[in-house]
Design a protein around this motif. Sequence first.
Motif, PDB file in Angstrom:
ATOM      1  N   ALA A  76      -6.583 -64.588  14.330  1.00  0.00           N
ATOM      2  CA  ALA A  76      -6.323 -63.174  14.028  1.00  0.00           C
ATOM      3  C   ALA A  76      -5.118 -62.672  14.826  1.00  0.00           C
ATOM      4  CB  ALA A  76      -7.562 -62.340  14.343  1.00  0.00           C
ATOM      5  N   ARG A  77      -5.087 -63.005  16.116  1.00  0.00           N
ATOM      6  CA  ARG A  77      -3.950 -62.596  16.958  1.00  0.00           C
ATOM      7  C   ARG A  77      -2.668 -63.161  16.371  1.00  0.00           C
ATOM      8  NH1 ARG A  77      -4.903 -61.613  22.347  1.00  0.00           N
ATOM      9  NH2 ARG A  77      -2.772 -60.847  22.358  1.00  0.00           N
ATOM     10  N   ASN A  78      -2.742 -64.424  15.952  1.00  0.00           N
ATOM     11  CA  ASN A  78      -1.580 -65.143  15.445  1.00  0.00           C
ATOM     12  C   ASN A  78      -0.912 -64.445  14.265  1.00  0.00           C
ATOM     13  OD1 ASN A  78      -0.915 -67.723  13.334  1.00  0.00           O
ATOM     14  ND2 ASN A  78       0.115 -67.662  15.301  1.00  0.00           N
ATOM     15  N   ILE A  79      -1.723 -63.841  13.378  1.00  0.00           N
ATOM     16  CA  ILE A  79      -1.062 -63.203  12.236  1.00  0.00           C
ATOM     17  C   ILE A  79      -0.965 -61.700  12.404  1.00  0.00           C
ATOM     18  CG2 ILE A  79      -1.428 -65.032  10.541  1.00  0.00           C
ATOM     19  CD1 ILE A  79      -3.741 -63.484   9.465  1.00  0.00           C
ATOM     20  N   GLY A  80      -1.022 -61.239  13.656  1.00  0.00           N
ATOM     21  CA  GLY A  80      -0.589 -59.872  13.910  1.00  0.00           C
ATOM     22  C   GLY A  80      -1.624 -58.881  14.404  1.00  0.00           C
TER      23      GLY A  80
END
Lengths: 371, 276
Positions: free
Chosen positions: B176-180
């Motif tokens: 989740a963090r990875n895509i923003g």
Amino acid sequence: MEPETQARAGSGAAISVRALQVAYSGTRVLHGLDLDFAPGSFTALLGSSGCGKTTLLRSLSGFVPVESGSIVVGGKDVAGLPPEKRGMAMVFQSYALWPHMTVLQNIGYGLKLRGKSRAEIAAKVGEMLNFLGLSGYENRKVTALSGGQRQRVALGRALAIDPGILLLDEPLSNLDAKIRLTMRHEIRAIQQRLGLTAVHVTHDREEAMTMADRLVIMQAGRIAQVGTPEEVYDRPASAFVANFMGAENVLPLQVERAEGKAAVTAGGARATLEAEAAAALPTGEALAYFRDDVASLDALDAPAGSGDLIVPGTIAARAYPGGIYRYKVEAAGRQITVDDVGRHELGTKVGLRIPLQRLHIFPASEAGIAA
Amino acid sequence: MTSYAMTRVASGIRMLLAAFALAAFAFFLIGPLLNLVLWSVAERWYTPYKLPVTFGTRYWEQVFRPTGDAMASLATSVWIAVLTVIVALALSIPAGYALARLKLPVRSLFMILFLLPQAFPSVAIYINVARVFYQIGINGTVFAVVLVHAAHGLVYSVWIAAAAFAAVDKDLELAARNIGASPLKTFTSVTLPLAAPGIVASGIFVFLESLDEFTGTFFVGVPQVTTLPLLLYNAAQGGNYQVASITALILLVPSVLFMLFIERFLRADVLAKVGS
């Protein structure tokens, strides 16, 4: 392959890593890496487990804090930024799909974060699913999908946000062999079509060679060699790389130089190399690395010809993997694997014909680690 | 005797034993419950009679009369339990998340901190708590009772919440963090929904503990606050076994519902992480 992708660089972003150091609880894992990723290139990070390839990928994505050094993306150092501000999308080994969401919600998550309307999200997800060959799967639970389908949804989730950079963390290792082969081509094709900068971590040599335009071989937190698959395979820079790329036979050599020529001796055999070929050889004790298909079986007293060594040996073991026989030959104090079409009995005295041109030769002092 | 007949006898004996074991189990499990039910509908019951002399629902009517003590204390009990759940979850969600993601040394320190209240005899603790509450003037209030119940419930709820959060794969958060997604957005959209069954279970557990709690309520609540267990105690003290039985039966209902919930919704891998 490489110039072609360079020429049609699409949305891909350049990454430039400088003097990158990463440590886990006091133990340094990456020792000052310098590495550039061209826009639209496909780079595979290859190495045995614990070499730091996953750590490098995770420090690019921001999951692992950087000790020192910089990661410049599009002219901006992102090394200190949290993962959500880096514009890189990752596909995880475990897929990391959210089990409480449908396919639509998984792929649409990044779009929703970016304030897209429901209609826009539905349209984009539909397009993405179409692209991935999963049309009509919007309302499926991700837990009800097969491994290959999950893999595609994970890829779709990463691609939906139009990232400049795609990070692949061993995404194929949980798939069965047949689907893995298809997915290799699919991922490569998608990367080419979208012009993404892709960084792919794998321990599978063949996977790296078939997918990437460039390999980065890593060893104990350092870069052992960077090059195209052909360069790394045919001209390994070190004994480690040669061994890692499948040249697993090791033959101790003695190289003596006289009048621009080099005389090579191994296990009682002797050959001479002329000026040009000789220049590349180290002097003194050396180790030669070569693949199973390099040596061949010959008669003990066969004529050496130019640039071949005929090393006397004894057949110690034989296996039939199909098509050819695979022999273990005791020669020069080592066991050497040789493929040959003919059937020979164990204990037969043979001459191992080894063409010097196809050996990867390194000074024994350097090669010691991999021998 | 043929071997055939012998096996028949053997299997007959085995059947008999199984039936006996089942009967004993049923007696121990259902016997006390049956006794409660019997007492709740007994209008007159005295020795030497084995069964009530007069059956009737007079006491049920008395308990469920809108003006009755029982309904009032049931309302108090539920109100206190709800507040306790809110307080306990407000603390155990952040604490449980921190415990699930923290490194080991701090982790065990935290755990000890939350388990400590269980290590001492509760009466000794509650007497001191009552003294302190009396001094600051909150003795005999619902607030004081909620505090005591929450402190007791936290022991379990933090533990269960930590297990629920630990069962959420860290990669799911990173994805989740990875895509923003921001850390907060990740927590609310990924971590919390995935840990929800465990969190709900811990909430229910705290609710039941609060509903059942006697000692603490007795020391910090009496005489102003009367909960169902206190009413039961008073009724039993006064020899009114009918009201005591009915109160006990009412207290049983939420426990049974909880069992059904656990059985239905809580994943085994969350339960396995409790205390690890």
